[in-house]
Design a protein around this motif. Structure first.
Motif, PDB file in Angstrom:
ATOM      1  N   ALA A   1       0.845  -1.205   0.000  1.00  0.00           N
ATOM      2  CA  ALA A   1       0.000   0.000   0.000  1.00  0.00           C
ATOM      3  C   ALA A   1       0.878   1.252   0.000  1.00  0.00           C
ATOM      4  CB  ALA A   1      -0.912  -0.005   1.221  1.00  0.00           C
ATOM      5  N   PHE A   2       1.895   1.244   0.830  1.00  0.00           N
ATOM      6  CA  PHE A   2       2.789   2.399   0.956  1.00  0.00           C
ATOM      7  C   PHE A   2       3.501   2.683  -0.368  1.00  0.00           C
ATOM      8  CE2 PHE A   2       7.001   4.098   2.444  1.00  0.00           C
ATOM      9  CZ  PHE A   2       6.527   5.377   2.724  1.00  0.00           C
ATOM     10  N   GLN A   3       3.962   1.615  -1.027  1.00  0.00           N
ATOM     11  CA  GLN A   3       4.606   1.789  -2.345  1.00  0.00           C
ATOM     12  C   GLN A   3       3.644   2.402  -3.358  1.00  0.00           C
ATOM     13  OE1 GLN A   3       5.763  -2.078  -3.687  1.00  0.00           O
ATOM     14  NE2 GLN A   3       7.384  -2.241  -2.137  1.00  0.00           N
ATOM     15  N   ALA A   4       2.353   2.174  -3.141  1.00  0.00           N
ATOM     16  CA  ALA A   4       1.347   2.705  -4.070  1.00  0.00           C
ATOM     17  C   ALA A   4       0.955   4.133  -3.703  1.00  0.00           C
ATOM     18  CB  ALA A   4       0.115   1.803  -4.065  1.00  0.00           C
ATOM     19  N   GLY A   5       1.638   4.708  -2.716  1.00  0.00           N
ATOM     20  CA  GLY A   5       1.358   6.097  -2.329  1.00  0.00           C
ATOM     21  C   GLY A   5       0.304   6.223  -1.241  1.00  0.00           C
ATOM     22  N   MET A   6      -0.119   5.090  -0.680  1.00  0.00           N
ATOM     23  CA  MET A   6      -1.165   5.134   0.358  1.00  0.00           C
ATOM     24  C   MET A   6      -0.480   5.108   1.720  1.00  0.00           C
ATOM     25  SD  MET A   6      -3.630   2.313  -1.406  1.00  0.00           S
ATOM     26  CE  MET A   6      -4.186   2.537  -3.107  1.00  0.00           C
ATOM     27  N   ASN A   7      -0.536   6.217   2.415  1.00  0.00           N
ATOM     28  CA  ASN A   7       0.168   6.249   3.705  1.00  0.00           C
ATOM     29  C   ASN A   7      -0.797   6.392   4.879  1.00  0.00           C
ATOM     30  OD1 ASN A   7      -0.587   8.820   3.382  1.00  0.00           O
ATOM     31  ND2 ASN A   7       1.461   9.733   3.544  1.00  0.00           N
ATOM     32  N   SER A   8      -2.078   6.292   4.574  1.00  0.00           N
ATOM     33  CA  SER A   8      -3.068   6.327   5.637  1.00  0.00           C
ATOM     34  C   SER A   8      -3.676   4.922   5.704  1.00  0.00           C
ATOM     35  CB  SER A   8      -4.103   7.390   5.269  1.00  0.00           C
ATOM     36  OG  SER A   8      -5.035   7.500   6.256  1.00  0.00           O
ATOM     37  N   ILE A   9      -3.272   4.193   6.713  1.00  0.00           N
ATOM     38  CA  ILE A   9      -3.580   2.759   6.765  1.00  0.00           C
ATOM     39  C   ILE A   9      -4.706   2.530   7.773  1.00  0.00           C
ATOM     40  CG2 ILE A   9      -2.598   0.456   7.233  1.00  0.00           C
ATOM     41  CD1 ILE A   9      -1.264   1.946   4.844  1.00  0.00           C
ATOM     42  N   ALA A  10      -5.782   1.918   7.305  1.00  0.00           N
ATOM     43  CA  ALA A  10      -6.971   1.727   8.144  1.00  0.00           C
ATOM     44  C   ALA A  10      -7.230   0.230   8.317  1.00  0.00           C
ATOM     45  CB  ALA A  10      -8.171   2.387   7.464  1.00  0.00           C
ATOM     46  N   PHE A  11      -7.372  -0.202   9.554  1.00  0.00           N
ATOM     47  CA  PHE A  11      -7.623  -1.621   9.817  1.00  0.00           C
ATOM     48  C   PHE A  11      -9.033  -1.817  10.356  1.00  0.00           C
ATOM     49  CE2 PHE A  11      -3.031  -1.190  10.443  1.00  0.00           C
ATOM     50  CZ  PHE A  11      -2.538  -2.271   9.730  1.00  0.00           C
ATOM     51  N   VAL A  12      -9.745  -2.773   9.791  1.00  0.00           N
ATOM     52  CA  VAL A  12     -10.994  -3.213  10.412  1.00  0.00           C
ATOM     53  C   VAL A  12     -10.629  -4.480  11.168  1.00  0.00           C
ATOM     54  CG1 VAL A  12     -13.339  -4.029  10.064  1.00  0.00           C
ATOM     55  CG2 VAL A  12     -12.417  -2.192   8.642  1.00  0.00           C
ATOM     56  N   THR A  13     -10.602  -4.339  12.470  1.00  0.00           N
ATOM     57  CA  THR A  13      -9.996  -5.375  13.283  1.00  0.00           C
ATOM     58  C   THR A  13     -11.059  -6.054  14.153  1.00  0.00           C
ATOM     59  OG1 THR A  13      -8.307  -5.682  14.967  1.00  0.00           O
ATOM     60  CG2 THR A  13      -9.231  -3.512  14.840  1.00  0.00           C
ATOM     61  N   GLY A  14     -10.619  -6.905  15.050  1.00  0.00           N
ATOM     62  CA  GLY A  14     -11.583  -7.621  15.891  1.00  0.00           C
ATOM     63  C   GLY A  14     -10.893  -8.127  17.138  1.00  0.00           C
ATOM     64  N   ARG A  15     -11.627  -8.893  17.901  1.00  0.00           N
ATOM     65  CA  ARG A  15     -11.044  -9.451  19.120  1.00  0.00           C
ATOM     66  C   ARG A  15      -9.825 -10.310  18.773  1.00  0.00           C
ATOM     67  NH1 ARG A  15     -16.483  -9.297  19.466  1.00  0.00           N
ATOM     68  NH2 ARG A  15     -16.788 -11.266  18.403  1.00  0.00           N
ATOM     69  N   THR A  16      -8.875 -10.412  19.629  1.00  0.00           N
ATOM     70  CA  THR A  16      -7.621 -11.205  19.487  1.00  0.00           C
ATOM     71  C   THR A  16      -6.654 -10.645  18.442  1.00  0.00           C
ATOM     72  OG1 THR A  16      -8.191 -12.826  17.771  1.00  0.00           O
ATOM     73  CG2 THR A  16      -8.943 -13.327  20.019  1.00  0.00           C
ATOM     74  N   LYS A  17      -6.871  -9.393  17.990  1.00  0.00           N
ATOM     75  CA  LYS A  17      -6.021  -8.868  16.929  1.00  0.00           C
ATOM     76  C   LYS A  17      -5.080  -7.775  17.411  1.00  0.00           C
ATOM     77  CE  LYS A  17      -7.914 -11.358  13.667  1.00  0.00           C
ATOM     78  NZ  LYS A  17      -7.329 -12.006  12.494  1.00  0.00           N
ATOM     79  N   ARG A  18      -4.917  -7.655  18.715  1.00  0.00           N
ATOM     80  CA  ARG A  18      -4.128  -6.529  19.230  1.00  0.00           C
ATOM     81  C   ARG A  18      -2.679  -6.529  18.795  1.00  0.00           C
ATOM     82  NH1 ARG A  18      -6.189  -6.119  25.237  1.00  0.00           N
ATOM     83  NH2 ARG A  18      -8.340  -5.645  24.732  1.00  0.00           N
ATOM     84  N   ALA A  19      -2.145  -7.728  18.516  1.00  0.00           N
ATOM     85  CA  ALA A  19      -0.732  -7.808  18.115  1.00  0.00           C
ATOM     86  C   ALA A  19      -0.472  -6.957  16.869  1.00  0.00           C
ATOM     87  CB  ALA A  19      -0.348  -9.260  17.854  1.00  0.00           C
ATOM     88  N   ILE A  20      -1.504  -6.779  16.031  1.00  0.00           N
ATOM     89  CA  ILE A  20      -1.320  -5.971  14.811  1.00  0.00           C
ATOM     90  C   ILE A  20      -1.048  -4.515  15.203  1.00  0.00           C
ATOM     91  CG2 ILE A  20      -2.454  -5.117  12.709  1.00  0.00           C
ATOM     92  CD1 ILE A  20      -3.911  -7.822  12.545  1.00  0.00           C
ATOM     93  N   GLU A  21      -1.799  -4.007  16.166  1.00  0.00           N
ATOM     94  CA  GLU A  21      -1.566  -2.621  16.620  1.00  0.00           C
ATOM     95  C   GLU A  21      -0.176  -2.471  17.196  1.00  0.00           C
ATOM     96  OE1 GLU A  21      -4.746  -0.805  18.928  1.00  0.00           O
ATOM     97  OE2 GLU A  21      -6.110  -2.315  18.130  1.00  0.00           O
ATOM     98  N   ASP A  22       0.248  -3.436  17.966  1.00  0.00           N
ATOM     99  CA  ASP A  22       1.585  -3.358  18.567  1.00  0.00           C
ATOM    100  C   ASP A  22       2.672  -3.414  17.500  1.00  0.00           C
ATOM    101  OD1 ASP A  22       0.501  -3.165  21.065  1.00  0.00           O
ATOM    102  OD2 ASP A  22       0.624  -5.314  21.484  1.00  0.00           O
ATOM    103  N   HIS A  23       2.411  -4.195  16.447  1.00  0.00           N
ATOM    104  CA  HIS A  23       3.426  -4.325  15.392  1.00  0.00           C
ATOM    105  C   HIS A  23       3.683  -2.975  14.709  1.00  0.00           C
ATOM    106  CE1 HIS A  23       5.957  -6.446  12.596  1.00  0.00           C
ATOM    107  NE2 HIS A  23       5.339  -5.850  11.587  1.00  0.00           N
ATOM    108  N   PHE A  24       2.620  -2.197  14.512  1.00  0.00           N
ATOM    109  CA  PHE A  24       2.789  -0.906  13.841  1.00  0.00           C
ATOM    110  C   PHE A  24       2.971   0.221  14.859  1.00  0.00           C
ATOM    111  CE2 PHE A  24       0.774  -3.623  10.667  1.00  0.00           C
ATOM    112  CZ  PHE A  24       1.680  -3.463   9.637  1.00  0.00           C
ATOM    113  N   ASP A  25       3.724  -0.052  15.883  1.00  0.00           N
ATOM    114  CA  ASP A  25       4.040   0.951  16.898  1.00  0.00           C
ATOM    115  C   ASP A  25       5.480   0.704  17.351  1.00  0.00           C
ATOM    116  OD1 ASP A  25       3.848   2.949  18.758  1.00  0.00           O
ATOM    117  OD2 ASP A  25       2.227   2.030  19.918  1.00  0.00           O
ATOM    118  N   ILE A  26       6.040   1.687  18.006  1.00  0.00           N
ATOM    119  CA  ILE A  26       7.424   1.538  18.471  1.00  0.00           C
ATOM    120  C   ILE A  26       7.464   0.594  19.665  1.00  0.00           C
ATOM    121  CG2 ILE A  26       9.286   2.840  19.615  1.00  0.00           C
ATOM    122  CD1 ILE A  26       8.440   5.182  17.775  1.00  0.00           C
ATOM    123  N   SER A  27       8.518  -0.208  19.737  1.00  0.00           N
ATOM    124  CA  SER A  27       8.718  -1.072  20.900  1.00  0.00           C
ATOM    125  C   SER A  27       9.984  -0.565  21.609  1.00  0.00           C
ATOM    126  CB  SER A  27       8.888  -2.520  20.422  1.00  0.00           C
ATOM    127  OG  SER A  27       9.404  -3.303  21.455  1.00  0.00           O
TER     128      SER A  27
END
Ligand code: G1P
Length: 277
Positions: A43-69
């Motif tokens: 998506a980023f290579q295509a010029g899309m830098n606003s990334i929107a997730f439709v998420t659900g229960r048990t998916k928190r690891a995705i949020e953590d992945h796209f954040d600083i550790s």
């Protein structure tokens, strides 16, 4: 031109149990990178830098992945492991990430409609991270943005599949414009082989115009009792407003164990090629 990309990631991933009991299927790694990161990079290579997730229960690891550790980064700072975080750091620096939850699993169409609040009234990309795509020369979504720029209507990526597999996909048919583009007239979600209008299957890449939200609101549940994006797009296809794009490149069905292993072998081979990073 198109800045937003939607990632429906609420699905369960039962085919990968027990691995996906507590881990989102999108976090399964192909080599050292989770599936979802391949999608966000595309998506980023295509010029899309606003990334929107439709998420659900048990998916928190995705949020953590796209954040600083902080703890991890502090630990490896100055060591030779630092470069392993380069690709994700670039995404975190250059993109914004927003999340909304789909509370009931009512299908892909419903997931996309749930994302309206993050997208608003503009054309947007949709990537299903299970379909791992490698475009020739540039990513598949970047190619599709060019198709959108030319035709100014919704675009779906397609490829030919063996006849016995048509019942796994949304299938399209219509009027060929040239070798790569078809003006869709008919689209049907997971037909029986005898009812399929062709063997041209939708792959998990879409560019949608915002009129799709109004249509989805009135689309009744279809195949499997779920609201299907294929059914909503059919309303636009009847008016000649959906283009199917046969992309040059490869696609791995990482929703299946076989496809996942193929993708792993492919990327492993690429990595070991002379000149690879
Ligand atoms: C979804 C879509 C289908 C499309 C497929 C591509 O199905 O409903 O039209 O062909 O993605 O991967 P799913 O695989 O989520 O059942």
């Amino acid at each position: 031109m198109i800045t937003k990309c939607l990632f429906p990631v609420a699905g369960y991933g039962t085919r990968f149990l027990p691995a996906t009991k507590a881990l989102p299927k999108e976090m399964l790694p192909v080599l050292t990178k989770p599936l979802i990161q391949y999608g966000v990079e595309e998506a980023f290579q295509a010029g899309m830098n606003s990334i929107a997730f439709v998420t659900g229960r048990t998916k928190r690891a995705i949020e953590d992945h796209f954040d600083i550790s902080y703890e991890m980064e502090h630990k490896i700072s100055g060591t030779n492991k630092e470069n392993q975080l380069e690709s994700i750091r670039e995404l975190i620096d250059q993109c914004t990430f927003s999340y909304t939850r789909q509370t009931h699993m009512r299908g892909l169409g419903d997931a996309i409609l749930t994302g309206e609040t993050l997208i608003g009234a503009q054309p947007f990309g949709v990537i299903l991270a299970d379909d791992l795509c490698v475009g020739e020369s540039e990513g598949v979504m970047a190619q599709m943005v060019k198709v959108y720029a030319k035709y100014r209507c919704s675009v779906v990526a397609v490829e030919e599949v063996p006849e016995q597999d048509v019942s796994k996909y949304g299938i399209v048919s219509g009027q060929a414009i040239d070798d790569r583009h078809v003006m869709i007239r008919d689209m049907v979600e997971k037909p029986d082989p005898e009812d399929a209008p062709s063997n041209l299957a939708i792959i998990g890449r879409y560019i949608l115009t915002p009129e799709i939200f109004g249509i989805l609101r009135h689309t009744p549940p279809g195949k499997g009792g779920e609201v299907q994006i294929t059914d909503a797009l059919q309303t636009l296809a009847r008016k000649g407003r959906v283009i199917a794009y046969r992309f040059p490149g490869k696609r791995f069905d990482c929703g299946s164990v076989e496809g996942f292993v193929e993708a792993t072998n492919y990327f492993f081979q690429q990595r070991n090629e002379p000149g690879a990073k």
